[in-house]
Design a protein around this motif. Structure first.
Motif, PDB file in Angstrom:
ATOM      1  N   GLN A  10      34.200  37.058  35.172  1.00  0.00           N
ATOM      2  CA  GLN A  10      33.546  37.300  33.898  1.00  0.00           C
ATOM      3  C   GLN A  10      32.566  36.169  33.609  1.00  0.00           C
ATOM      4  O   GLN A  10      32.809  35.021  33.986  1.00  0.00           O
ATOM      5  CB  GLN A  10      34.601  37.357  32.796  1.00  0.00           C
ATOM      6  CG  GLN A  10      34.056  37.428  31.397  1.00  0.00           C
ATOM      7  CD  GLN A  10      35.174  37.377  30.363  1.00  0.00           C
ATOM      8  OE1 GLN A  10      36.228  37.955  30.560  1.00  0.00           O
ATOM      9  NE2 GLN A  10      34.943  36.653  29.280  1.00  0.00           N
ATOM     10  N   ASP A  36      40.098  38.640  41.937  1.00  0.00           N
ATOM     11  CA  ASP A  36      40.712  39.813  41.328  1.00  0.00           C
ATOM     12  C   ASP A  36      39.873  40.274  40.138  1.00  0.00           C
ATOM     13  O   ASP A  36      39.777  41.456  39.841  1.00  0.00           O
ATOM     14  CB  ASP A  36      42.134  39.502  40.866  1.00  0.00           C
ATOM     15  CG  ASP A  36      43.066  39.209  42.033  1.00  0.00           C
ATOM     16  OD1 ASP A  36      42.778  39.653  43.169  1.00  0.00           O
ATOM     17  OD2 ASP A  36      44.081  38.529  41.815  1.00  0.00           O
ATOM     18  N   TYR A  37      39.242  39.296  39.445  1.00  0.00           N
ATOM     19  CA  TYR A  37      38.442  39.595  38.259  1.00  0.00           C
ATOM     20  C   TYR A  37      37.496  38.428  38.019  1.00  0.00           C
ATOM     21  O   TYR A  37      37.855  37.266  38.222  1.00  0.00           O
ATOM     22  CB  TYR A  37      39.364  39.790  37.043  1.00  0.00           C
ATOM     23  CG  TYR A  37      38.630  39.989  35.755  1.00  0.00           C
ATOM     24  CD1 TYR A  37      38.071  41.225  35.438  1.00  0.00           C
ATOM     25  CD2 TYR A  37      38.495  38.945  34.841  1.00  0.00           C
ATOM     26  CE1 TYR A  37      37.387  41.410  34.233  1.00  0.00           C
ATOM     27  CE2 TYR A  37      37.813  39.127  33.640  1.00  0.00           C
ATOM     28  CZ  TYR A  37      37.271  40.362  33.350  1.00  0.00           C
ATOM     29  OH  TYR A  37      36.594  40.548  32.179  1.00  0.00           O
ATOM     30  N   ASN A  45      32.521  43.473  38.678  1.00  0.00           N
ATOM     31  CA  ASN A  45      33.891  43.964  38.775  1.00  0.00           C
ATOM     32  C   ASN A  45      33.819  45.424  39.173  1.00  0.00           C
ATOM     33  O   ASN A  45      32.959  46.165  38.705  1.00  0.00           O
ATOM     34  CB  ASN A  45      34.629  43.787  37.449  1.00  0.00           C
ATOM     35  CG  ASN A  45      34.896  42.337  37.173  1.00  0.00           C
ATOM     36  OD1 ASN A  45      35.741  41.724  37.806  1.00  0.00           O
ATOM     37  ND2 ASN A  45      34.146  41.753  36.253  1.00  0.00           N
ATOM     38  N   GLY A  66      36.696  41.620  41.918  1.00  0.00           N
ATOM     39  CA  GLY A  66      35.535  41.045  41.260  1.00  0.00           C
ATOM     40  C   GLY A  66      34.794  40.129  42.217  1.00  0.00           C
ATOM     41  O   GLY A  66      35.357  39.661  43.213  1.00  0.00           O
TER      42      GLY A  66
END
Length: 142
Positions: A8, A5-6, A103, A32
């Protein structure tokens, strides 16, 4: 590579939220991609080129409307140059990692379709550098 979903990158580490899915939609949703590139010891301190592109079930680039009125392929990291250096004190032969996170907002993908994110480094592709997923059909429940 992992769909999420995401994703980083912070302090040289990947943070992944909602990771590990391979089925989405049918409505377009943000997503992502977490990527961990393992650079062999002998390839450290050398320039490499990375590309991440979206392909359809036939292995063709997925096209979306472009600003000029035509169509353009969905490509992240289009010929991104990178170089990973060897940290001081690392033992010879130790592979080096380079974490990457992508993303994206929702993409207009056809319901019922099968797709694949394909990573290439220096023009080479490996089966481990492919990330397949499906989009639910309009009539499929979530």
């Amino acid at each position: 590579m992992l769909l999420a979903d995401y994703a980083q990158v912070a302090d040289g580490k990947l943070t992944v939220v909602g990771g590990g899915w391979s089925l989405t939609g049918p409505a377009p949703t943000p997503f992502g991609i977490a990527i961990l590139v393992h650079v062999p010891w002998d390839q450290a301190n050398c320039r490499h080129v990375l590309r991440l592109e979206l392909l359809d079930a036939d292995g063709q680039p997925v096209l979306v409307p472009a600003e000029d009125g035509g169509e353009a392929p969905i490509v992240f990291f289009d010929d991104l140059e990178f170089e990973v250096g060897r940290p001081a004190g690392i033992k010879p032969g130790t592979p080096l990692e380079m974490p990457l996170a992508v993303n994206s907002g929702p993409l207009p993908l056809a319901p019922g379709g099968r797709y694949e994110w394909r990573l290439s480094i220096d023009g080479e592709v490996d089966d481990d550098w492919r990330l397949g997923f499906s989009v639910r059909g309009e009539d499929e429940a979530m």
